[in-house]
Design a protein around this motif. Sequence first.
Motif, PDB file in Angstrom:
ATOM      1  N   GLY A  60       0.799  -1.216   0.000  1.00 21.10           N
ATOM      2  CA  GLY A  60       0.000   0.000   0.000  1.00 21.10           C
ATOM      3  C   GLY A  60       0.831   1.264   0.000  1.00 21.10           C
ATOM      4  O   GLY A  60       0.428   2.281  -0.577  1.00 21.10           O
ATOM      5  N   HIS A  61       2.004   1.238   0.634  1.00 21.92           N
ATOM      6  CA  HIS A  61       2.885   2.409   0.633  1.00 21.92           C
ATOM      7  C   HIS A  61       3.325   2.738  -0.795  1.00 21.92           C
ATOM      8  O   HIS A  61       3.412   3.910  -1.180  1.00 21.92           O
ATOM      9  CB  HIS A  61       4.105   2.161   1.515  1.00 21.92           C
ATOM     10  N   THR A  62       3.640   1.703  -1.580  1.00 20.99           N
ATOM     11  CA  THR A  62       4.048   1.925  -2.964  1.00 20.99           C
ATOM     12  C   THR A  62       2.905   2.537  -3.766  1.00 20.99           C
ATOM     13  O   THR A  62       3.102   3.486  -4.534  1.00 20.99           O
ATOM     14  CB  THR A  62       4.498   0.606  -3.611  1.00 20.99           C
ATOM     15  N   THR A  63       1.706   1.989  -3.582  1.00 15.41           N
ATOM     16  CA  THR A  63       0.546   2.519  -4.302  1.00 15.41           C
ATOM     17  C   THR A  63       0.327   3.988  -3.973  1.00 15.41           C
ATOM     18  O   THR A  63       0.090   4.823  -4.863  1.00 15.41           O
ATOM     19  CB  THR A  63      -0.715   1.712  -3.942  1.00 15.41           C
ATOM     20  N   GLU A  64       0.417   4.339  -2.695  1.00 18.38           N
ATOM     21  CA  GLU A  64       0.232   5.727  -2.288  1.00 18.38           C
ATOM     22  C   GLU A  64       1.308   6.625  -2.887  1.00 18.38           C
ATOM     23  O   GLU A  64       1.020   7.736  -3.347  1.00 18.38           O
ATOM     24  CB  GLU A  64       0.242   5.831  -0.765  1.00 18.38           C
ATOM     25  N   MET A  65       2.553   6.166  -2.883  1.00 16.01           N
ATOM     26  CA  MET A  65       3.634   6.986  -3.409  1.00 16.01           C
ATOM     27  C   MET A  65       3.503   7.193  -4.914  1.00 16.01           C
ATOM     28  O   MET A  65       3.794   8.283  -5.437  1.00 16.01           O
ATOM     29  CB  MET A  65       4.994   6.357  -3.072  1.00 16.01           C
ATOM     30  N   LEU A  66       3.071   6.175  -5.630  1.00 13.57           N
ATOM     31  CA  LEU A  66       2.884   6.326  -7.071  1.00 13.57           C
ATOM     32  C   LEU A  66       1.804   7.358  -7.370  1.00 13.57           C
ATOM     33  O   LEU A  66       1.931   8.166  -8.296  1.00 13.57           O
ATOM     34  CB  LEU A  66       2.527   4.975  -7.697  1.00 13.57           C
ATOM     35  N   VAL A  84      14.109   1.393  -3.485  1.00 12.78           N
ATOM     36  CA  VAL A  84      13.291   0.320  -2.925  1.00 12.78           C
ATOM     37  C   VAL A  84      14.166  -0.555  -2.036  1.00 12.78           C
ATOM     38  O   VAL A  84      15.395  -0.548  -2.144  1.00 12.78           O
ATOM     39  CB  VAL A  84      12.645  -0.551  -4.034  1.00 12.78           C
ATOM     40  N   GLY A  85      13.529  -1.317  -1.158  1.00 14.22           N
ATOM     41  CA  GLY A  85      14.251  -2.255  -0.321  1.00 14.22           C
ATOM     42  C   GLY A  85      14.855  -3.372  -1.159  1.00 14.22           C
ATOM     43  O   GLY A  85      14.317  -3.758  -2.202  1.00 14.22           O
ATOM     44  N   ALA A  86      15.972  -3.896  -0.694  1.00 19.16           N
ATOM     45  CA  ALA A  86      16.694  -4.916  -1.454  1.00 19.16           C
ATOM     46  C   ALA A  86      15.852  -6.157  -1.709  1.00 19.16           C
ATOM     47  O   ALA A  86      16.042  -6.849  -2.721  1.00 19.16           O
ATOM     48  CB  ALA A  86      17.983  -5.288  -0.725  1.00 19.16           C
ATOM     49  N   THR A  87      14.940  -6.468  -0.821  1.00 19.77           N
ATOM     50  CA  THR A  87      14.110  -7.667  -0.981  1.00 19.77           C
ATOM     51  C   THR A  87      12.715  -7.354  -1.515  1.00 19.77           C
ATOM     52  O   THR A  87      11.856  -8.238  -1.560  1.00 19.77           O
ATOM     53  CB  THR A  87      13.985  -8.409   0.366  1.00 19.77           C
ATOM     54  N   ASP A  88      12.494  -6.108  -1.903  1.00 18.45           N
ATOM     55  CA  ASP A  88      11.196  -5.710  -2.448  1.00 18.45           C
ATOM     56  C   ASP A  88      11.137  -6.093  -3.923  1.00 18.45           C
ATOM     57  O   ASP A  88      11.831  -5.518  -4.761  1.00 18.45           O
ATOM     58  CB  ASP A  88      11.013  -4.201  -2.286  1.00 18.45           C
ATOM     59  N   THR A  89      10.304  -7.056  -4.244  1.00 17.90           N
ATOM     60  CA  THR A  89      10.202  -7.545  -5.627  1.00 17.90           C
ATOM     61  C   THR A  89       8.952  -7.036  -6.336  1.00 17.90           C
ATOM     62  O   THR A  89       8.710  -7.399  -7.496  1.00 17.90           O
ATOM     63  CB  THR A  89      10.186  -9.088  -5.650  1.00 17.90           C
ATOM     64  N   THR A  90       8.163  -6.204  -5.680  1.00  8.91           N
ATOM     65  CA  THR A  90       6.886  -5.790  -6.264  1.00  8.91           C
ATOM     66  C   THR A  90       6.807  -4.318  -6.651  1.00  8.91           C
ATOM     67  O   THR A  90       6.078  -3.958  -7.576  1.00  8.91           O
ATOM     68  CB  THR A  90       5.738  -6.092  -5.278  1.00  8.91           C
ATOM     69  N   SER A  91       7.541  -3.454  -5.953  1.00  5.40           N
ATOM     70  CA  SER A  91       7.391  -2.015  -6.187  1.00  5.40           C
ATOM     71  C   SER A  91       7.824  -1.595  -7.589  1.00  5.40           C
ATOM     72  O   SER A  91       7.127  -0.819  -8.259  1.00  5.40           O
ATOM     73  CB  SER A  91       8.183  -1.222  -5.142  1.00  5.40           C
ATOM     74  N   GLU A  92       8.972  -2.074  -8.047  1.00 10.05           N
ATOM     75  CA  GLU A  92       9.454  -1.679  -9.368  1.00 10.05           C
ATOM     76  C   GLU A  92       8.515  -2.138 -10.484  1.00 10.05           C
ATOM     77  O   GLU A  92       8.144  -1.321 -11.350  1.00 10.05           O
ATOM     78  CB  GLU A  92      10.873  -2.189  -9.605  1.00 10.05           C
ATOM     79  N   PRO A  93       8.098  -3.411 -10.502  1.00  3.56           N
ATOM     80  CA  PRO A  93       7.138  -3.818 -11.537  1.00  3.56           C
ATOM     81  C   PRO A  93       5.830  -3.034 -11.471  1.00  3.56           C
ATOM     82  O   PRO A  93       5.248  -2.690 -12.500  1.00  3.56           O
ATOM     83  CB  PRO A  93       6.907  -5.306 -11.234  1.00  3.56           C
ATOM     84  N   LYS A  94       5.363  -2.737 -10.258  1.00  3.33           N
ATOM     85  CA  LYS A  94       4.126  -1.979 -10.114  1.00  3.33           C
ATOM     86  C   LYS A  94       4.286  -0.572 -10.677  1.00  3.33           C
ATOM     87  O   LYS A  94       3.390  -0.049 -11.356  1.00  3.33           O
ATOM     88  CB  LYS A  94       3.716  -1.908  -8.642  1.00  3.33           C
ATOM     89  N   ALA A  95       5.438   0.048 -10.416  1.00  4.29           N
ATOM     90  CA  ALA A  95       5.679   1.394 -10.926  1.00  4.29           C
ATOM     91  C   ALA A  95       5.755   1.400 -12.452  1.00  4.29           C
ATOM     92  O   ALA A  95       5.209   2.282 -13.121  1.00  4.29           O
ATOM     93  CB  ALA A  95       6.967   1.954 -10.328  1.00  4.29           C
ATOM     94  N   ARG A  96       6.424   0.418 -13.006  1.00  7.92           N
ATOM     95  CA  ARG A  96       6.559   0.344 -14.467  1.00  7.92           C
ATOM     96  C   ARG A  96       5.212   0.104 -15.142  1.00  7.92           C
ATOM     97  O   ARG A  96       4.996   0.519 -16.285  1.00  7.92           O
ATOM     98  CB  ARG A  96       7.543  -0.762 -14.848  1.00  7.92           C
ATOM     99  N   ALA A  97       4.316  -0.572 -14.431  1.00  6.77           N
ATOM    100  CA  ALA A  97       3.011  -0.909 -15.013  1.00  6.77           C
ATOM    101  C   ALA A  97       1.960   0.166 -14.760  1.00  6.77           C
ATOM    102  O   ALA A  97       0.849   0.074 -15.284  1.00  6.77           O
ATOM    103  CB  ALA A  97       2.520  -2.236 -14.449  1.00  6.77           C
ATOM    104  N   THR A  98       2.295   1.186 -13.976  1.00  9.99           N
ATOM    105  CA  THR A  98       1.329   2.218 -13.629  1.00  9.99           C
ATOM    106  C   THR A  98       1.346   3.334 -14.665  1.00  9.99           C
ATOM    107  O   THR A  98       2.369   3.994 -14.864  1.00  9.99           O
ATOM    108  CB  THR A  98       1.630   2.809 -12.235  1.00  9.99           C
ATOM    109  N   ALA A  99       0.213   3.527 -15.321  1.00 10.15           N
ATOM    110  CA  ALA A  99       0.111   4.577 -16.327  1.00 10.15           C
ATOM    111  C   ALA A  99       0.269   5.945 -15.676  1.00 10.15           C
ATOM    112  O   ALA A  99      -0.319   6.226 -14.632  1.00 10.15           O
ATOM    113  CB  ALA A  99      -1.245   4.485 -17.036  1.00 10.15           C
ATOM    114  N   GLY A 100       1.090   6.783 -16.282  1.00 12.59           N
ATOM    115  CA  GLY A 100       1.272   8.136 -15.773  1.00 12.59           C
ATOM    116  C   GLY A 100       2.337   8.273 -14.713  1.00 12.59           C
ATOM    117  O   GLY A 100       2.643   9.394 -14.292  1.00 12.59           O
ATOM    118  N   ALA A 101       2.902   7.161 -14.263  1.00 10.14           N
ATOM    119  CA  ALA A 101       3.952   7.240 -13.242  1.00 10.14           C
ATOM    120  C   ALA A 101       5.208   7.865 -13.839  1.00 10.14           C
ATOM    121  O   ALA A 101       5.579   7.585 -14.983  1.00 10.14           O
ATOM    122  CB  ALA A 101       4.266   5.852 -12.697  1.00 10.14           C
ATOM    123  N   ALA A 102       5.855   8.728 -13.065  1.00  7.50           N
ATOM    124  CA  ALA A 102       7.087   9.359 -13.532  1.00  7.50           C
ATOM    125  C   ALA A 102       8.168   8.311 -13.730  1.00  7.50           C
ATOM    126  O   ALA A 102       8.347   7.421 -12.895  1.00  7.50           O
ATOM    127  CB  ALA A 102       7.542  10.413 -12.525  1.00  7.50           C
TER     128      ALA A 102
END
Length: 216
Positions: A60-66, A84-102
């Motif tokens: 949820g923190h990633t979603t809010e930040m995006l 991102v945290g070294a063991t975070d495997t979801t934030s980067e893919p989520k950011a890349r898949a989010t339309a309009g994300a910087a």
Amino acid sequence: GLGSMLMLLLSSSSSSSSLVVAAAASTCVVGVAVVLSCLRPRRSTSSSSIRTMVIFGSGGHTTEMLRLTQGLDRRRYAPLYYVVGATDTTSEPKARATAGAATPTEWLRIPRAREVGQSWPSTVFATLRAFAAALALLRRSKPDLVIANGPGTCLPLCVAARLLFGARLVFCESWCRVQDLSLTGKLLYPLSHRFIVHWPRLQTKYPAAEYIGRLC
């Protein structure tokens, strides 16, 4: 939009013993940073662009930040680093898949100060390790501005960036924090240049916080 609102801002249950250990680890990091603050390098003001670091939590923190950073002016806030945290495997893919994300200039990784389920005593050593990694990362990226919304992954970076590297710190507390701040929020509240909350009652309880409606 949400990005425009953020740009406007930039321009103007654990047991009590667990909390004590977590606070001790964080306080140790703050103490080290204060002692070393005399070594803070001078900031360069020769460029009109703002070297910006955005720190992601996860879930949820990633979603809010995006949502919060959507629409950032990449010409003004550049270079733009996502951490991102070294063991975070979801934030980067989520950011890349989010339309309009910087789109960031670069993705950076840092060891977490505490993994989910990690014992609280070992958190002290993990936090110190994360702080050492934060120093190396900050020497490389040299941000003028750091944007964070928790959780603990951001703490070593925020403390070091604020006290040792002279960066401006904007902390946006999570929308789900209604009654009180998170532990990370409580620790960064006195250090932040801008501290944003999503609920009026939190502004009443923490007068230096800013409430301007829901941002994310």
